[in-house]
Design a protein around this motif. Structure first.
Motif, PDB file in Angstrom:
ATOM      1  N   ILE A 136       0.836  -1.199   0.000  1.00 55.33           N
ATOM      2  CA  ILE A 136       0.000   0.000   0.000  1.00 55.33           C
ATOM      3  C   ILE A 136       0.876   1.256   0.000  1.00 55.33           C
ATOM      4  N   MET A 137       1.889   1.275   0.845  1.00 57.81           N
ATOM      5  CA  MET A 137       2.764   2.442   0.912  1.00 57.81           C
ATOM      6  C   MET A 137       3.540   2.636  -0.386  1.00 57.81           C
ATOM      7  N   ALA A 138       4.010   1.551  -0.976  1.00 57.53           N
ATOM      8  CA  ALA A 138       4.730   1.650  -2.244  1.00 57.53           C
ATOM      9  C   ALA A 138       3.818   2.199  -3.335  1.00 57.53           C
ATOM     10  N   MET A 139       2.588   1.761  -3.348  1.00 54.83           N
ATOM     11  CA  MET A 139       1.633   2.264  -4.337  1.00 54.83           C
ATOM     12  C   MET A 139       1.370   3.749  -4.152  1.00 54.83           C
ATOM     13  N   SER A 199     -15.869   2.325  17.171  1.00 56.08           N
ATOM     14  CA  SER A 199     -16.357   0.951  17.328  1.00 56.08           C
ATOM     15  C   SER A 199     -15.477   0.134  18.262  1.00 56.08           C
ATOM     16  N   LEU A 200     -14.284   0.645  18.579  1.00 52.97           N
ATOM     17  CA  LEU A 200     -13.341  -0.093  19.412  1.00 52.97           C
ATOM     18  C   LEU A 200     -13.652   0.085  20.888  1.00 52.97           C
ATOM     19  N   ASN A 201     -13.524  -0.990  21.649  1.00 54.73           N
ATOM     20  CA  ASN A 201     -13.648  -0.863  23.093  1.00 54.73           C
ATOM     21  C   ASN A 201     -12.285  -0.491  23.688  1.00 54.73           C
ATOM     22  N   ASP A 202     -12.256  -0.208  24.957  1.00 57.00           N
ATOM     23  CA  ASP A 202     -11.023   0.259  25.600  1.00 57.00           C
ATOM     24  C   ASP A 202      -9.912  -0.785  25.533  1.00 57.00           C
ATOM     25  N   THR A 203     -10.283  -2.049  25.672  1.00 57.74           N
ATOM     26  CA  THR A 203      -9.277  -3.112  25.617  1.00 57.74           C
ATOM     27  C   THR A 203      -8.639  -3.190  24.241  1.00 57.74           C
ATOM     28  N   GLU A 204      -9.450  -3.041  23.205  1.00 59.10           N
ATOM     29  CA  GLU A 204      -8.930  -3.079  21.829  1.00 59.10           C
ATOM     30  C   GLU A 204      -7.995  -1.899  21.559  1.00 59.10           C
ATOM     31  N   LYS A 205      -8.391  -0.730  22.031  1.00 60.64           N
ATOM     32  CA  LYS A 205      -7.533   0.446  21.835  1.00 60.64           C
ATOM     33  C   LYS A 205      -6.187   0.267  22.529  1.00 60.64           C
ATOM     34  N   GLU A 206      -6.225  -0.300  23.730  1.00 61.25           N
ATOM     35  CA  GLU A 206      -4.994  -0.516  24.475  1.00 61.25           C
ATOM     36  C   GLU A 206      -4.144  -1.597  23.823  1.00 61.25           C
ATOM     37  N   TYR A 207      -4.782  -2.657  23.355  1.00 63.96           N
ATOM     38  CA  TYR A 207      -4.068  -3.773  22.722  1.00 63.96           C
ATOM     39  C   TYR A 207      -3.322  -3.306  21.472  1.00 63.96           C
ATOM     40  N   MET A 208      -3.964  -2.429  20.686  1.00 62.35           N
ATOM     41  CA  MET A 208      -3.348  -1.963  19.450  1.00 62.35           C
ATOM     42  C   MET A 208      -2.569  -0.665  19.638  1.00 62.35           C
ATOM     43  N   HIS A 209      -2.697  -0.038  20.827  1.00 56.69           N
ATOM     44  CA  HIS A 209      -2.029   1.244  21.106  1.00 56.69           C
ATOM     45  C   HIS A 209      -2.380   2.274  20.034  1.00 56.69           C
ATOM     46  N   VAL A 210      -3.653   2.323  19.666  1.00 56.12           N
ATOM     47  CA  VAL A 210      -4.053   3.092  18.499  1.00 56.12           C
ATOM     48  C   VAL A 210      -4.845   4.333  18.874  1.00 56.12           C
ATOM     49  N   LYS A 211      -4.683   5.366  18.057  1.00 54.70           N
ATOM     50  CA  LYS A 211      -5.475   6.584  18.159  1.00 54.70           C
ATOM     51  C   LYS A 211      -6.223   6.789  16.844  1.00 54.70           C
ATOM     52  N   GLN A 212      -7.206   7.670  16.871  1.00 58.24           N
ATOM     53  CA  GLN A 212      -8.007   7.883  15.663  1.00 58.24           C
ATOM     54  C   GLN A 212      -7.134   8.354  14.500  1.00 58.24           C
ATOM     55  N   GLY A 213      -6.103   9.127  14.797  1.00 59.76           N
ATOM     56  CA  GLY A 213      -5.208   9.596  13.746  1.00 59.76           C
ATOM     57  C   GLY A 213      -4.490   8.466  13.029  1.00 59.76           C
ATOM     58  N   ASP A 214      -4.187   7.382  13.749  1.00 58.32           N
ATOM     59  CA  ASP A 214      -3.552   6.222  13.115  1.00 58.32           C
ATOM     60  C   ASP A 214      -4.494   5.573  12.108  1.00 58.32           C
ATOM     61  N   ILE A 215      -5.768   5.490  12.477  1.00 56.19           N
ATOM     62  CA  ILE A 215      -6.764   4.906  11.577  1.00 56.19           C
ATOM     63  C   ILE A 215      -6.922   5.776  10.337  1.00 56.19           C
ATOM     64  N   GLU A 216      -6.953   7.083  10.535  1.00 55.74           N
ATOM     65  CA  GLU A 216      -7.106   7.997   9.400  1.00 55.74           C
ATOM     66  C   GLU A 216      -5.914   7.883   8.449  1.00 55.74           C
ATOM     67  N   THR A 217      -4.712   7.752   8.995  1.00 53.68           N
ATOM     68  CA  THR A 217      -3.526   7.571   8.153  1.00 53.68           C
ATOM     69  C   THR A 217      -3.643   6.301   7.317  1.00 53.68           C
ATOM     70  N   LEU A 218      -4.077   5.219   7.948  1.00 52.57           N
ATOM     71  CA  LEU A 218      -4.237   3.956   7.220  1.00 52.57           C
ATOM     72  C   LEU A 218      -5.266   4.073   6.111  1.00 52.57           C
ATOM     73  N   TYR A 219      -6.410   4.662   6.415  1.00 58.08           N
ATOM     74  CA  TYR A 219      -7.462   4.786   5.411  1.00 58.08           C
ATOM     75  C   TYR A 219      -7.030   5.695   4.257  1.00 58.08           C
ATOM     76  N   LYS A 220      -6.253   6.735   4.542  1.00 60.79           N
ATOM     77  CA  LYS A 220      -5.726   7.579   3.470  1.00 60.79           C
ATOM     78  C   LYS A 220      -4.825   6.764   2.558  1.00 60.79           C
ATOM     79  N   ARG A 221      -3.991   5.939   3.153  1.00 62.63           N
ATOM     80  CA  ARG A 221      -3.071   5.128   2.357  1.00 62.63           C
ATOM     81  C   ARG A 221      -3.830   4.119   1.489  1.00 62.63           C
ATOM     82  N   TYR A 222      -4.783   3.448   2.089  1.00 62.27           N
ATOM     83  CA  TYR A 222      -5.582   2.490   1.320  1.00 62.27           C
ATOM     84  C   TYR A 222      -6.371   3.187   0.227  1.00 62.27           C
TER      85      TYR A 222
END
Length: 329
Positions: A98-101, A130-153
């Motif tokens: 995805i990043m190479a593309m 849609s994420l619960n607190d455990t999922e957010k902690e497990y992935m160490h993710v913030k909304q900005g990380d999701i937005e970056t991924l969706y922009k790349r895809y």
């Protein structure tokens, strides 16, 4: 899959040759670098894929497989690697591609419009909420990380559409035709003579197949280019209930009885497969050449420490579904 979603990006993008032992991106060696932070997984040119981004994709793959096959599958082997290593490899290869593309999109002056960026933002907000607190902690993710991924895809998908828009989308019924048959395969000429003799005398084809067939199946479904050329030539000339004569191939001898010379539903499905293959070939002509020019580094030390953990509270699997809902361009 669980929701029968059309994962267009997952379906049409070929896997990069990325393996944890000596990873490669195209013909460029992916080096283990001491210059990474503990939050960086790999770098292509000046762009970094972070650990939270990789965890999001990995966790969704993890839960999609668990949904398909059952959570106990994680205790089993998957080919030469266990399933954990397979999912980790798949995650890195997808994200690297995805990043190479996206770099290729930049070279071709392709970018997301204001409206598309807004859809990306909406998608990121929906998935993150849609994420619960455990999922957010497990992935160490913030909304900005999701937005970056969706922009790349989203940008990668826009590039793919651009590179494949000139592909001929007409696929004839004959090219895509899928037929059904019963087969008898024997390796020796002597057994082939016995089969031919019994069929000539009017013996029931299926009864003879049950005795002589050395292939793994008797009932078969196939399209053009799925079988040996000698078999294809004869098979696609048969009408319903017609039995072929002996067909000689390099591996042995075939006999066929046509049970359905034209399966409409599977033929229609095969048209989509053929069209996607054409698109991928058009895409690969440009992409593979560009891939060789990219410099890459891989933080093997950080990625080796990542483990796929089974946690009943970590069940998110809608990352790609939400993407398709908002960013289907």
């Amino acid at each position: 899959m669980k929701r029968q979603i059309k994962y267009r990006i997952l379906a049409v993008f070929a896997l990069l040759a990325v393996q944890l032992a000596g990873c490669q991106l195209g013909d460029t060696q992916v080096m283990v670098s001491a210059g990474f932070s503990d939050n960086d997984v790999f770098k292509i040119k000046n762009e970094v894929c972070t650990l939270p981004e990789a965890r999001v994709v990995m966790t969704n793959y993890q839960n999609m497989y668990a949904t398909m096959y059952g959570i106990d599958l994680w205790q089993h082997k998957f080919g030469n690697n266990d399933l954990e290593n397979y999912v980790k490899d798949l995650t890195i290869s997808r994200l690297a591609q995805i990043m190479a593309m996206d770099f290729l999109a930049e070279e071709k002056d392709i970018s997301l419009s204001k409206e598309e960026k807004e859809k990306v933002r909406e998608a990121a907000e929906e998935y993150y909420n849609s994420l619960n607190d455990t999922e957010k902690e497990y992935m160490h993710v913030k909304q900005g990380d999701i937005e970056t991924l969706y922009k790349r895809y989203g940008l990668a998908n826009k590039l793919y559409t651009h590179l494949t828009q000139g592909v001929d989308d007409e696929v004839s019924d004959d090219e895509a035709r899928v037929m059904e048959a019963q087969q008898i395969f024997v390796a020796s000429k002597e057994k082939a003579k016995e089969v031919a003799g019994q069929l000539k005398e009017g013996a029931d084809f299926l009864s003879v197949a049950n005795v002589y067939n050395e292939a793994s199946e008797i009932e078969v479904t196939f399209g053009r280019n799925d079988v040996a050329p000698e078999v294809e030539k004869v098979a696609f000339s048969l009408e319903n209930d017609q039995v072929s004569k002996r067909i000689k191939t390099e591996k042995g001898f075939y006999f066929l009885k046509c049970t359905n010379h034209y399966n409409q539903e599977k033929t229609d499905d095969n048209k989509s497969v053929i069209l996607e293959k054409r698109r991928k070939e058009a895409f690969d002509d440009v992409y593979m050449e560009f891939l060789d020019s990219l410099s890459s580094e891989f933080n093997e030390e950080v990625w080796e420490q990542v483990r796929v953990e089974v946690n009943q509270e970590v069940k998110t699997d809608s990352f790609f579904e939400v993407y398709e809902k908002h960013c289907n361009w």
